[in-house]
Write a protein that holds these residues in place. Structure first.
Motif, PDB file in Angstrom:
ATOM      1  N   GLN A 121       0.804  -1.221   0.000  1.00  0.00           N
ATOM      2  CA  GLN A 121       0.000   0.000   0.000  1.00  0.00           C
ATOM      3  C   GLN A 121       0.834   1.266   0.000  1.00  0.00           C
ATOM      4  O   GLN A 121       0.357   2.329  -0.378  1.00  0.00           O
ATOM      5  CB  GLN A 121      -0.927   0.005   1.220  1.00  0.00           C
ATOM      6  N   VAL A 122       2.087   1.148   0.446  1.00  0.00           N
ATOM      7  CA  VAL A 122       2.972   2.311   0.581  1.00  0.00           C
ATOM      8  C   VAL A 122       4.335   1.942   0.007  1.00  0.00           C
ATOM      9  O   VAL A 122       4.805   0.821   0.202  1.00  0.00           O
ATOM     10  CB  VAL A 122       3.121   2.723   2.065  1.00  0.00           C
ATOM     11  N   ILE A 123       4.962   2.882  -0.694  1.00  0.00           N
ATOM     12  CA  ILE A 123       6.327   2.710  -1.191  1.00  0.00           C
ATOM     13  C   ILE A 123       7.181   3.817  -0.581  1.00  0.00           C
ATOM     14  O   ILE A 123       6.788   4.978  -0.579  1.00  0.00           O
ATOM     15  CB  ILE A 123       6.403   2.819  -2.726  1.00  0.00           C
ATOM     16  N   CYS A 124       8.357   3.437  -0.079  1.00  0.00           N
ATOM     17  CA  CYS A 124       9.317   4.419   0.427  1.00  0.00           C
ATOM     18  C   CYS A 124      10.652   4.207  -0.280  1.00  0.00           C
ATOM     19  O   CYS A 124      11.032   3.078  -0.570  1.00  0.00           O
ATOM     20  CB  CYS A 124       9.528   4.261   1.926  1.00  0.00           C
ATOM     21  N   LEU A 125      11.327   5.305  -0.540  1.00  0.00           N
ATOM     22  CA  LEU A 125      12.669   5.286  -1.112  1.00  0.00           C
ATOM     23  C   LEU A 125      13.573   6.076  -0.180  1.00  0.00           C
ATOM     24  O   LEU A 125      13.197   7.161   0.273  1.00  0.00           O
ATOM     25  CB  LEU A 125      12.692   5.947  -2.492  1.00  0.00           C
ATOM     26  N   THR A 126      14.765   5.549   0.111  1.00  0.00           N
ATOM     27  CA  THR A 126      15.706   6.306   0.937  1.00  0.00           C
ATOM     28  C   THR A 126      17.142   5.978   0.554  1.00  0.00           C
ATOM     29  O   THR A 126      17.455   4.867   0.144  1.00  0.00           O
ATOM     30  CB  THR A 126      15.500   6.048   2.448  1.00  0.00           C
ATOM     31  N   ASN A 127      17.994   6.982   0.703  1.00  0.00           N
ATOM     32  CA  ASN A 127      19.435   6.787   0.606  1.00  0.00           C
ATOM     33  C   ASN A 127      20.101   7.291   1.890  1.00  0.00           C
ATOM     34  O   ASN A 127      21.304   7.495   1.930  1.00  0.00           O
ATOM     35  CB  ASN A 127      20.018   7.469  -0.636  1.00  0.00           C
ATOM     36  N   GLY A 128      19.305   7.481   2.918  1.00  0.00           N
ATOM     37  CA  GLY A 128      19.817   7.974   4.185  1.00  0.00           C
ATOM     38  C   GLY A 128      19.876   9.490   4.260  1.00  0.00           C
ATOM     39  O   GLY A 128      19.889  10.068   5.337  1.00  0.00           O
TER      40      GLY A 128
END
Length: 157
Positions: A121-128
């Motif tokens: 239901q949710v997408i997250c993207l991170t590189n810090g």
């Protein structure tokens, strides 16, 4: 890998259990229950896991790391998947990148490929250094914004 004084990190930095081996530095993965090679992307993934569990209160038992997915003839691996405790279905898909890798169209495409199989239901993207969170709008389009994932209690309410 990082400095606790570095103001650029988007989440608090957690002490990670490290082990030096002849092949290099390894970090204890609290989900996989094993040491894994400490590369820049792995550092972001481990900090993200600590933040989710310690900082935001997500139950450790509902977190999966590097889940294998078959996409056509390709074998893919998601970075982090949070499962919904009531439905037991994929809930939040988190794609981690090394700090020097920008969150780009390519990163988004990778996450959407995983999403097509998982139906989270949710997408997250991170590189810090950045964190993008997306949900689908009423027309089915994913809308990303610079926003952290809310705490577990807020997501459940």
């Amino acid at each position: 890998m990082s400095s606790n004084q570095d103001p650029a990190w988007i989440f608090p930095l957690y002490d990670l259990r490290l082990q030096r081996r002849p092949q290099g530095l390894y970090v204890w993965d609290i989900i996989r229950k094993q040491y894994v090679s400490l590369q820049p992307e792995e550092w972001v993934r481990q900090q993200t896991l600590q933040y989710l569990i310690q900082g935001l209160g997500y139950p450790q038992g509902w977190v999966q790391v590097e889940r294998g997915l078959r996409y056509g003839i390709k074998q893919l691996r998601t970075d982090v998947v949070l499962y919904h405790p009531q439905t037991t279905q994929p809930w939040v898909l988190i794609e981690c990148k090394a700090p020097e890798i920008p969150l780009s169209e390519s990163t988004l495409h990778q996450a959407l490929t995983y999403q097509a199989k998982l139906q989270a239901q949710v997408i997250c993207l991170t590189n810090g250094l950045r964190w993008l969170t997306a949900i689908q709008n009423d027309s089915g389009k994913w809308v990303f914004e610079e926003a952290m994932l809310p705490p577990y209690a807020q997501m459940m309410s």
